[in-house]
Design a protein around this motif. Structure first.
Motif, PDB file in Angstrom:
ATOM      1  N   SER A   1     -21.238 -73.833   0.711  1.00 30.44           N
ATOM      2  CA  SER A   1     -22.398 -73.685   1.590  1.00 30.44           C
ATOM      3  C   SER A   1     -22.072 -74.172   2.998  1.00 30.44           C
ATOM      4  N   LYS A   2     -21.037 -75.016   3.103  1.00 32.58           N
ATOM      5  CA  LYS A   2     -20.688 -75.511   4.438  1.00 32.58           C
ATOM      6  C   LYS A   2     -19.646 -74.620   5.112  1.00 32.58           C
ATOM      7  N   VAL A   3     -19.004 -73.821   4.303  1.00 35.49           N
ATOM      8  CA  VAL A   3     -17.899 -73.033   4.843  1.00 35.49           C
ATOM      9  C   VAL A   3     -18.327 -71.615   5.200  1.00 35.49           C
ATOM     10  N   LEU A   4     -19.103 -71.028   4.311  1.00 40.37           N
ATOM     11  CA  LEU A   4     -19.480 -69.633   4.523  1.00 40.37           C
ATOM     12  C   LEU A   4     -20.609 -69.531   5.547  1.00 40.37           C
ATOM     13  N   THR A   5     -20.565 -68.456   6.338  1.00 38.79           N
ATOM     14  CA  THR A   5     -21.623 -68.242   7.338  1.00 38.79           C
ATOM     15  C   THR A   5     -22.291 -66.906   7.075  1.00 38.79           C
ATOM     16  N   ALA A   6     -23.314 -66.648   7.861  1.00 37.61           N
ATOM     17  CA  ALA A   6     -24.123 -65.444   7.673  1.00 37.61           C
ATOM     18  C   ALA A   6     -23.257 -64.193   7.632  1.00 37.61           C
ATOM     19  N   GLN A   7     -22.246 -64.141   8.508  1.00 35.89           N
ATOM     20  CA  GLN A   7     -21.476 -62.892   8.560  1.00 35.89           C
ATOM     21  C   GLN A   7     -20.650 -62.649   7.309  1.00 35.89           C
ATOM     22  N   HIS A   8     -20.396 -63.720   6.534  1.00 35.60           N
ATOM     23  CA  HIS A   8     -19.640 -63.519   5.301  1.00 35.60           C
ATOM     24  C   HIS A   8     -20.457 -62.845   4.218  1.00 35.60           C
ATOM     25  N   ILE A   9     -21.743 -63.103   4.234  1.00 36.09           N
ATOM     26  CA  ILE A   9     -22.547 -62.630   3.096  1.00 36.09           C
ATOM     27  C   ILE A   9     -23.516 -61.515   3.472  1.00 36.09           C
ATOM     28  N   MET A  10     -23.547 -61.166   4.770  1.00 35.00           N
ATOM     29  CA  MET A  10     -24.522 -60.135   5.136  1.00 35.00           C
ATOM     30  C   MET A  10     -24.076 -58.770   4.647  1.00 35.00           C
ATOM     31  N   LYS A  11     -25.097 -57.911   4.432  1.00 35.93           N
ATOM     32  CA  LYS A  11     -24.834 -56.553   3.975  1.00 35.93           C
ATOM     33  C   LYS A  11     -25.146 -55.594   5.122  1.00 35.93           C
ATOM     34  N   ARG A  12     -24.631 -54.400   4.995  1.00 35.65           N
ATOM     35  CA  ARG A  12     -24.945 -53.385   6.016  1.00 35.65           C
ATOM     36  C   ARG A  12     -26.431 -53.018   5.910  1.00 35.65           C
ATOM     37  N   PRO A  13     -27.156 -53.105   7.007  1.00 32.61           N
ATOM     38  CA  PRO A  13     -28.592 -52.824   6.935  1.00 32.61           C
ATOM     39  C   PRO A  13     -28.859 -51.321   7.027  1.00 32.61           C
ATOM     40  N   GLU A  14     -29.916 -50.885   6.341  1.00 27.90           N
ATOM     41  CA  GLU A  14     -30.403 -49.516   6.533  1.00 27.90           C
ATOM     42  C   GLU A  14     -31.394 -49.567   7.685  1.00 27.90           C
ATOM     43  N   SER A  15     -31.257 -48.655   8.649  1.00 32.69           N
ATOM     44  CA  SER A  15     -32.173 -48.707   9.785  1.00 32.69           C
ATOM     45  C   SER A  15     -32.657 -47.312  10.134  1.00 32.69           C
ATOM     46  N   VAL A  16     -33.769 -47.287  10.869  1.00 28.05           N
ATOM     47  CA  VAL A  16     -34.319 -46.018  11.316  1.00 28.05           C
ATOM     48  C   VAL A  16     -34.647 -46.163  12.812  1.00 28.05           C
ATOM     49  N   ASN A  17     -34.423 -45.110  13.570  1.00 36.19           N
ATOM     50  CA  ASN A  17     -34.672 -45.150  15.006  1.00 36.19           C
ATOM     51  C   ASN A  17     -36.133 -44.812  15.272  1.00 36.19           C
ATOM     52  N   ILE A  18     -36.914 -45.773  15.754  1.00 35.24           N
ATOM     53  CA  ILE A  18     -38.354 -45.535  15.895  1.00 35.24           C
ATOM     54  C   ILE A  18     -38.667 -44.719  17.139  1.00 35.24           C
ATOM     55  N   ASP A  19     -37.718 -44.541  18.013  1.00 36.38           N
ATOM     56  CA  ASP A  19     -37.977 -43.688  19.179  1.00 36.38           C
ATOM     57  C   ASP A  19     -37.921 -42.212  18.816  1.00 36.38           C
ATOM     58  N   THR A  20     -37.156 -41.886  17.803  1.00 37.91           N
ATOM     59  CA  THR A  20     -36.961 -40.462  17.497  1.00 37.91           C
ATOM     60  C   THR A  20     -37.517 -40.061  16.136  1.00 37.91           C
ATOM     61  N   SER A  21     -37.674 -41.018  15.215  1.00 35.96           N
ATOM     62  CA  SER A  21     -38.052 -40.617  13.858  1.00 35.96           C
ATOM     63  C   SER A  21     -39.503 -40.965  13.551  1.00 35.96           C
ATOM     64  N   GLY A  22     -40.031 -40.239  12.580  1.00 36.72           N
ATOM     65  CA  GLY A  22     -41.388 -40.496  12.137  1.00 36.72           C
ATOM     66  C   GLY A  22     -41.396 -41.104  10.751  1.00 36.72           C
ATOM     67  N   PRO A  23     -42.592 -41.320  10.179  1.00 35.10           N
ATOM     68  CA  PRO A  23     -42.703 -41.954   8.862  1.00 35.10           C
ATOM     69  C   PRO A  23     -42.018 -41.147   7.761  1.00 35.10           C
ATOM     70  N   ARG A  24     -41.971 -39.827   7.898  1.00 38.84           N
ATOM     71  CA  ARG A  24     -41.346 -39.009   6.866  1.00 38.84           C
ATOM     72  C   ARG A  24     -39.851 -39.348   6.740  1.00 38.84           C
ATOM     73  N   VAL A  25     -39.203 -39.439   7.900  1.00 36.97           N
ATOM     74  CA  VAL A  25     -37.771 -39.776   7.906  1.00 36.97           C
ATOM     75  C   VAL A  25     -37.552 -41.167   7.324  1.00 36.97           C
ATOM     76  N   ALA A  26     -38.402 -42.093   7.740  1.00 36.07           N
ATOM     77  CA  ALA A  26     -38.252 -43.478   7.265  1.00 36.07           C
ATOM     78  C   ALA A  26     -38.358 -43.527   5.746  1.00 36.07           C
ATOM     79  N   LEU A  27     -39.358 -42.803   5.193  1.00 29.90           N
ATOM     80  CA  LEU A  27     -39.551 -42.789   3.734  1.00 29.90           C
ATOM     81  C   LEU A  27     -38.360 -42.162   3.032  1.00 29.90           C
TER      82      LEU A  27
END
Lengths: 284, 399
Positions: B270-296
């Protein structure tokens, strides 16, 4: 003070050695005599009826081709061989050269055939190592001329005692380098060979000797060069070849002849050295 | 029934072995024996048994006798006393021929510096164990090829070991050991010479292989992380003695003595590992171009119930839950900006696991890793716990 040093009278080492050599000559005459006759005949045959029957032109060409391939398809050594060997021919030393080649070749082959097994033996047995190492030191440091005396006693004069003296003088590097090469094989590789259930012979032939090969070949190169360096010395007991001309030139203070024969030895030495080193280069 | 049983296995190096053995039996310590007799106790009455199919890790610092111990098992080093039973047969009593037979059929070894023969090709190296058994060339090369394919080197059969990287060389070493199809694999610091990333790959691969092969593996290491990852059981060695044998959990939770404790202390992850070691690739959606259908649609594809929102410049904006998105769809809202929620905890990529604990605990939605306002990764609870348990999924894909 001198009394203190001479409280033991002179130890008759010389006499004892004489007696031992005489005894050996006497007892082993039944071995030495046929060796000196048959082996001597064989060497003469090899030099006169085989090597000299090859036309010098063909021989020079063959050496050049060999040099070309051994040196990794480079022309340098091949060209040097052609010019050098032609020069020897030009100086009317061709027959002498063939005798010398015979002497060196036979002495080297015998040194390798005898030396490598001894090298293996002392690499495997520390007891053999302790016994044989000082003998090798002795063989290498004793002036080479000294070997000529018993050689003559055993084999008379000619090429055979020359080979015998060369053998004793030239064998140590092969023995030492074989020992060194095998002892230098990384421990993990020896362990790997053992761990997979190799027998002693399998370990030796599949792992240790292949790994030690470059080192052994370095020793063989040394051995061949030492054998060549014995050529002049061996001529003192009647071995024919380039050395004989050097010796007779020395006796008559004939600088020119001595130089010509000496040059012949140098050329031969360079060609043999590069050839044996080239054979040791890694083939990729 | 255990496949390997070792009883009071002892190795003393030096000249006065008899006297040293006597002192050892009287309970003298390693230092006392060295002082008294000049002998070094390499392995001191080691006893353990290994079950078939088990990965038994022997770990200790350098000089603890672990490499000597593994060499005693196949008698590369002759034991001073003790028994080595393999499938009930006492290896320590075997004559030369029986020992050679046992080495050929029952166990193979993998070496720290690989121990490959540089003058032989990869295939010839792998076939060595069968070659010394005088098995026909075709058959042994067939088997060697199969073993090499198993470790992913099917395309390197005719290279020389020197042409391969360290990791690949050790695969050859592993393949050579597998070609014999032995019951027992002895692995002496097999991965210690490899760099950390390759080492981890090799550990994973060994576990994969093991799940199908079910060999009995004795694995020597000085690295506790490695021991915990690989070992079904771990034996800890110090000064030639085995100080504790147990499952990784036993060792971590109930250290037998101060020595083991000190060892285990060193890996407070817990003292050695940091956030970047355990983070996962996030799923994201662009809110400027996409609507709720795309997000779903994205959420359905990824099998998740919320998705992170970014704008055209990929700045982190918050998250959208599946519920909100389908509500919006029903109400005819097309602009995602209206349903973005922003009550999410953010951490820096260098935040330690220790600090992430409480944040993850308090946050109902996954914690996001943000750098310069950009979304870099996401941390879910499982990853935090997994990392602590020692199976840190160090995801380099986010870097």
């Amino acid at each position: 003070m001198n009394k203190l040093l001479s409280f033991i009278p002179e130890i008759p080492i010389a006499d004892a050695t004489d007696k031992v050599v005489d005894k050996i000559t006497e007892i082993f005459a039944f071995i030495f005599d046929p060796i000196s006759t048959h082996f001597g005949n064989f060497m003469e045959f090899f030099a006169e009826d085989f090597l000299m029957s090859i036309p010098p032109f063909i021989m020079i060409l063959l050496v050049a081709i060999l040099a070309f391939f051994v040196s990794g398809r480079k022309f340098g050594l091949a060209i040097f061989s052609i010019i050098g060997l032609w020069l020897i021919y030009n100086q009317d030393q061709w027959e002498n050269l063939m005798y010398t080649v015979t002497l060196v070749l036979i002495a080297s082959i015998l040194s390798i055939v005898i030396g490598i097994p001894f090298g293996i033996l002392i690499s495997k047995s520390n007891l053999a190592n302790i016994i044989i190492k000082p003998i090798l030191d002795f063989m290498q440091t004793m002036p080479a001329f000294v070997y000529l005396i018993p050689a003559v006693a055993f084999f008379g004069i000619g090429m055979v005692p020359g080979v015998f003296a060369s053998l004793i003088f030239a064998i140590p590097p092969t023995v030492r380098f074989t020992n060194l090469g095998i002892r230098q094989v990384p421990r993990e590789l020896v362990e790997a060979a053992d761990a997979f259930g190799s027998t002693g012979a399998q370990k030796l032939f599949k792992v240790e000797l292949p790994m030690a090969k470059p080192t052994i070949m370095a020793g063989v190169n040394q051995t061949v060069m030492l054998a060549l360096s014995m050529v002049v010395t061996a001529s003192m007991i009647g071995a024919p070849g380039l050395g004989r001309d050097v010796l007779s030139a020395l006796q008559r203070a004939d600088v020119g002849t001595g130089f010509v024969a000496g040059i012949g030895i140098v050329i031969l030495a360079i060609i043999i050295d590069r050839l044996t080193q080239g054979a040791n280069r890694k083939k990729d | 029934m255990p496949i390997i049983e070792v009883e009071n296995l002892t190795k003393i190096f030096g000249k006065n072995v008899k006297q040293a053995m006597k002192l050892l039996n009287e309970g003298a310590s390693k230092d006392e024996i060295l002082k008294e007799t000049g002998c070094t106790v390499g392995v001191n009455k080691a006893s353990f048994s290994v079950k078939p199919g088990e990965i038994f890790v022997i770990m200790g610092l350098s000089g603890s006798g672990k490499s000597t111990l593994v060499r005693l098992l196949n008698r590369l080093i002759e034991p001073t006393s003790g028994k080595i039973l393999i499938e009930g047969e006492d290896l320590s009593q075997m004559d030369k021929n029986a020992l050679r037979q046992a080495r050929r059929e029952k166990m193979s070894m993998v070496f720290q510096q690989f121990g490959l023969f540089p003058h032989r090709t990869v295939l010839e190296n792998a076939a060595y164990g069968l070659e010394v058994q005088n098995i026909a060339k075709e058959e042994r090369e067939e088997k060697a090829k199969r073993a090499l394919e198993l470790v992913g080197l099917g395309n390197y059969l005719h290279q020389k070991p020197g042409q391969l990287s360290g990791g690949m060389q050790q695969r050859v070493g592993l393949a050579r050991a597998l070609t014999n199809d032995p019951k027992v694999l002895l692995m002496d610091e097999a991965f210690s010479a490899l760099d950390p990333l390759i080492r981890k790959d090799m550990q994973d691969e060994l576990l994969d292989l093991q799940s199908t092969m079910q060999k009995t593996i004795i694995f020597i290491t000085h690295d506790l992380d490695e021991a915990l990852r690989l070992g079904d059981r771990i034996a800890l060695m110090k000064d030639g003695q085995i100080v504790q044998i147990g499952t990784p959990e036993d060792i971590l939770v109930n250290p037998a003595n101060e020595y083991v404790e000190r060892f285990v202390e060193d890996i407070d992850r817990s003292k050695v590992l940091t956030a970047q070691h355990i983070m996962k690739r996030p799923e994201s959606v662009n809110i400027d171009t996409s609507g709720p259908r795309v997000a779903l649609e994205r959420m359905r594809e990824a099998g998740i119930s919320l998705i992170f929102a970014v704008d055209n410049a990929r700045n982190f904006k918050g998250y959208i839950s599946a519920e909100d998105a389908s509500d919006a769809l029903k109400k005819g809202i097309t602009n995602l900006k209206e349903i973005v929620k922003n009550d999410v905890r953010r951490v820096d990529k260098d935040t330690t696991l220790n600090d992430i604990f409480s944040i993850v605990h308090d946050s109902p939605v996954p914690v996001v890793v943000v750098e310069n306002n950009r979304l870099r990764g996401v941390i879910v609870r499982g990853a935090v716990i997994g990392a602590l348990a020692g199976e840190s999924e160090v995801s380099m894909e986010n870097e």
